[in-house]
Motif scaffolding. Structure first.
Motif, mmCIF file in Angstrom:
data_model
loop_
_atom_site.group_PDB
_atom_site.id
_atom_site.type_symbol
_atom_site.label_atom_id
_atom_site.label_comp_id
_atom_site.label_asym_id
_atom_site.label_seq_id
_atom_site.Cartn_x
_atom_site.Cartn_y
_atom_site.Cartn_z
ATOM 1 N N LEU A 105 51.524 -23.320 -14.043
ATOM 2 C CA LEU A 105 50.077 -24.061 -13.744
ATOM 3 C C LEU A 105 50.087 -24.675 -12.653
ATOM 4 C CD1 LEU A 105 50.053 -25.904 -17.448
ATOM 5 C CD2 LEU A 105 48.866 -23.964 -16.645
ATOM 6 N N ALA A 144 46.926 -23.404 -9.996
ATOM 7 C CA ALA A 144 46.227 -24.404 -9.345
ATOM 8 C C ALA A 144 46.204 -24.309 -7.621
ATOM 9 C CB ALA A 144 46.682 -25.729 -9.707
ATOM 10 N N GLU A 165 45.407 -14.464 -16.462
ATOM 11 C CA GLU A 165 45.752 -15.927 -16.080
ATOM 12 C C GLU A 165 45.917 -16.022 -14.575
ATOM 13 O OE1 GLU A 165 47.431 -18.216 -19.493
ATOM 14 O OE2 GLU A 165 48.569 -16.619 -19.067
ATOM 15 N N GLY A 212 42.724 -17.717 -11.717
ATOM 16 C CA GLY A 212 42.899 -18.608 -10.676
ATOM 17 C C GLY A 212 42.339 -18.052 -8.995
ATOM 18 N N TRP A 269 49.515 -20.532 -19.409
ATOM 19 C CA TRP A 269 49.301 -20.348 -17.844
ATOM 20 C C TRP A 269 47.913 -20.812 -17.510
ATOM 21 C CZ3 TRP A 269 52.320 -16.218 -14.831
ATOM 22 C CH2 TRP A 269 53.672 -16.042 -15.214
ATOM 23 N N GLY A 270 46.992 -21.604 -18.303
ATOM 24 C CA GLY A 270 45.777 -21.964 -18.110
ATOM 25 C C GLY A 270 44.708 -20.914 -18.332
ATOM 26 N N ALA A 286 41.826 -22.278 -20.611
ATOM 27 C CA ALA A 286 40.655 -23.003 -20.119
ATOM 28 C C ALA A 286 40.019 -22.496 -19.101
ATOM 29 C CB ALA A 286 41.514 -24.342 -19.373
ATOM 30 N N ARG A 287 40.661 -21.857 -18.223
ATOM 31 C CA ARG A 287 39.781 -21.117 -17.001
ATOM 32 C C ARG A 287 38.950 -19.891 -17.566
ATOM 33 N NH1 ARG A 287 44.778 -22.264 -14.077
ATOM 34 N NH2 ARG A 287 44.254 -23.659 -12.498
#
Length: 261
Positions: free
Chosen positions: A87, A91, A114, A118, A144-145, A148-149
């Motif tokens: 994460l 980010a 993932e 990002g 790994w997000g 959400a993403r």
């Protein structure tokens, strides 16, 4: 560096490749080395855009090497610390202030989607891509997000459809729902990504960072906060050599040449 990651420079553009063809798994070594590289790139003013791709033309990445999961957790000390690194890495890419472009071809699954989520630009192959988050098939959820993403990128309906049904979609379908920016024939994809990176790298670096500081995460900030960030970006470029060059080029009716000083 190990053989899990390849790195090269083409002028102001860094090119990073997952090097585990044909599956291009994101191994423990790959993540460790990528985290170091991300920090180095963030602190290198000579690098102004990044392409992340993979060796071969079979797959961008099938995701994490699941056989390494127990070892990874053991190295980290516990599962949360293990996933926190991933994460933190994604980010750092997302908030760097330099554009990252990902190429999606073949399997782009789990972490293989993932990590691109990002990035700031995603280019997909016109043919052969299978893009998705299939963690449901493993009895779990993206770690790994991705959930959400993905929901922020394509909206709740498409995100639920993709994740809960374990769907794999093509490049053209990814373009239709807004997951990728462009599709290109597979043989052209990597070069098109490099061309885009060179185009973005030629833009005034301070202005690029200023815009990205405003836009990245804008959906979570109110208008007043965004306007303050925009004003800070404007003032950060005002009077700089690039801003003066842009104004002069406009008056002289020529293309500006940025990042010269």
């Amino acid at each position: 560096m190990s053989e899990s990651l390849l790195f090269k420079l083409e002028g102001p553009v860094a090119i990073i490749s997952v090097n585990d063809a044909p599956r291009n798994r994101m191994t423990l070594d790959f993540i460790d080395e990528l985290e170091t590289l991300v920090n180095d790139i963030a602190n290198d003013d000579g690098i102004r855009a990044v392409v992340i791709t993979a060796e071969g033309l079979e797959n961008f990445s099938v995701g994490m090497n699941l056989k390494q999961l127990p070892e990874g957790i053991q190295r980290a000390g516990d599962p949360e610390t293990f996933f926190d690194q991933r994460l933190r890495l994604i980010a750092a890419i997302e908030n760097m202030g330099k554009p990252w472009i990902a190429t999606l071809f073949g399997y782009c699954l789990g972490a293989g989607l993932e990590l691109p989520l990002g990035c700031h630009f995603r280019l997909a192959a016109e043919e052969g891509a299978q893009i998705g988050l299939p963690e449901m098939d493993l009895g779990t959820v993206p770690a790994w997000g991705g959930s959400a993403r993905l929901s922020k990128c394509v909206g709740r309906n498409h995100a639920l459809d993709l994740i809960l049904r374990g769907k794999k979609i093509s490049g053209p379908e990814a373009l239709r729902i807004g997951l990728v920016h462009e599709v290109w024939p597979l043989q052209e994809l990597k070069q098109r990504a490099i061309d885009l990176a060179q185009e973005l790298a030629a833009q005034p670096a301070a202005a690029v960072k200023g815009v990205m500081d405003v836009v990245i995460g804008s959906e979570d900030r109110d208008l007043a906060d965004l306007l303050k960030a925009e004003r800070a970006a404007v003032m950060g470029t005002f009077g700089t050599p690039d801003q003066q060059e842009g104004m002069l080029a406009f008056l002289e009716k020529r293309k500006p040449v940025f990042n010269q000083g």
